[in-house]
Design an enzyme around this catalytic site. Sequence first.
Site, PDB file in Angstrom:
ATOM      1  N   GLY A 212       0.821  -1.197   0.000  1.00 22.05           N
ATOM      2  CA  GLY A 212       0.000   0.000   0.000  1.00 22.05           C
ATOM      3  C   GLY A 212       0.860   1.255   0.000  1.00 22.05           C
ATOM      4  O   GLY A 212       2.032   1.217   0.374  1.00 22.05           O
ATOM      5  N   GLY A 261       0.312  -5.211   0.745  1.00 23.15           N
ATOM      6  CA  GLY A 261      -0.973  -5.162   0.070  1.00 23.15           C
ATOM      7  C   GLY A 261      -1.005  -5.956  -1.215  1.00 23.15           C
ATOM      8  O   GLY A 261      -2.060  -6.415  -1.650  1.00 23.15           O
ATOM      9  N   GLU A 284       6.213  -5.663   7.315  1.00 22.75           N
ATOM     10  CA  GLU A 284       5.539  -4.627   8.107  1.00 22.75           C
ATOM     11  C   GLU A 284       6.147  -4.394   9.489  1.00 22.75           C
ATOM     12  O   GLU A 284       6.144  -3.263   9.985  1.00 22.75           O
ATOM     13  CB  GLU A 284       4.050  -4.971   8.251  1.00 22.75           C
ATOM     14  CG  GLU A 284       3.228  -4.780   6.989  1.00 22.75           C
ATOM     15  CD  GLU A 284       3.345  -5.937   6.017  1.00 22.75           C
ATOM     16  OE1 GLU A 284       2.753  -5.872   4.924  1.00 22.75           O
ATOM     17  OE2 GLU A 284       4.050  -6.917   6.342  1.00 22.75           O
ATOM     18  N   ASP A 292      -1.010  -7.196   7.860  1.00 27.65           N
ATOM     19  CA  ASP A 292      -2.469  -7.077   7.712  1.00 27.65           C
ATOM     20  C   ASP A 292      -2.905  -7.656   6.372  1.00 27.65           C
ATOM     21  O   ASP A 292      -2.304  -8.612   5.904  1.00 27.65           O
ATOM     22  CB  ASP A 292      -2.900  -5.611   7.878  1.00 27.65           C
ATOM     23  CG  ASP A 292      -2.339  -4.703   6.799  1.00 27.65           C
ATOM     24  OD1 ASP A 292      -1.315  -5.064   6.178  1.00 27.65           O
ATOM     25  OD2 ASP A 292      -2.913  -3.620   6.577  1.00 27.65           O
TER      26      ASP A 292
END
Length: 536
Positions: A212, A261, A284, A292
Amino acid sequence: QKLVRPGPPWIRSSQRARGRSRERARSEQKGVRVGRSWRGRSCVVLACVPKVMNKVFEKGLLSQSSLFWRLQPHFNKSTFRSVFSAADASIANAQALSSRATTQRTGAFTAVRTFAAKAGVEEGGEEWSKRVAKFREMKAPIAEAMKVGDQSVLYKDKGGIRVVTLNRPRALNALNQDMIFSLYKNFKLWDDARLVSGIFVKGEGKAFCAGGDVKAVTTKYKQGLKDEVMAFFATEYQLNHLIATMKTPYVAFLDGVTMGGGAGISVHGHFRIATENTLFAMPECGLGLFTDVGATHFLTHEVEYELGVYMALTGARIKAGTLVEVGLATHFIPSHQLEQLESRLSDVSWGARDPDMVDALIGDIADPNEYLVSADPIVTHAEEIKDVFKRNTIEDICDRLRHYAEGEAAAASPWAAKALDAIMKGSPTSLKVTFEALKRSRVMTLEEALKMEYRMLHRFMEGHDFYEGVRAILVDKDNKPTWQPASLAEVTDQMVAEYFDPVPTELQFTHVNEYSKKAMQGSNPEYDGKGLHSKL
């Protein structure tokens, strides 16, 4: 097609006259100027209507040079700027979409020079330089012309197949808000459309998707646009769930960097194609966030639990065919055969939606023995990794890593020193919260895991480490983040538990259809209730 169409010679002149009158009446209502026919064709001349211009060029009904020559009598210097500002994006898109347009760039450039001179724009001035630069860009090949436009996601219709290209190559196709909203909207529509037989996703350039656009996210949140940021993440998680539960066969070509992402829009789908260029990671924890996009689920269900914990805490990079061995990719195909695969998959009949058929077509090209023997530690030292990451606390994991890195086995286990170094550089808060999330997710469905991640996200967005990680790794690039708290010992169990507390607005899944309802209830034979299609 309605505004610009050829007139068949057998139609009587009276009919053509009535047709022109109707076209003129409709066009005047839309702000379009209608010109006279030439070469047996009714022409609609653009008057600052980009959609019309797109139609004209995409269908190959009119070249740029012809258009600009026809525009000359109708425009002066005052309207020159407005017309071109509306036309720039349209022509750029047309260059990428129309093969006929590629043979007409030189004529278009000549026409612009003539038109600019007639409009009173001084050659060599600033305005002229901008136009010349624009058209020189358009002389590039089609693949480069596609990058000229401002479309971050490109869609192509091949019969019953929808081909999606992530088109931010300079940003390694990082997902921004517009891309997430566009993907979710279109995937939802296509999954409800019976004639769509499959969805293929790939990336432009050297990356599939590097994650992302976290720099934009952190900037917006600091500016007070909290609702907008949380809407972005909510839609991204809904997109991940939609991909996992859709009935339309979904194929992702992981030809390049795939992180964060990018894993969310690939691993949850039916088929994930790895190539020799694939580089997969979930980094991350080193960025002050957590794994996530449903990673807490697929790292504990599609991958052996201990190996998933290793990937999450260390951000280990997995290459090529290793992804197939650990379970995150379904097939390995050399990159030079991807075009052949796409062509074959495009032959799937309309409305078939048969994953077995798609699997067979991929299997005809994929060779399980094609890739080289993996040298990644996750394969060569799998037993040692399992021994380390089966521990119950991060501290115990670190102690065991030191045993392999500094003890007698150090010479045979360089991977341990590298893993320990990665953990020591990561955010202590991210490490402990991620580890707890992975343990909880082992007994969760994908829907439950995503809802848990959305709760965690609220705390991270209000915290310190995510912003510090983005600053140190992506903005200033000094790679020296200052974490708060600074050590694992300072992160208490109570602090970790707060990340999983309910939030005022919980994540909801608005796209649920009959297929996904059965999936969540465990009654769908193609869906294992965990988020992925088990029969594949």
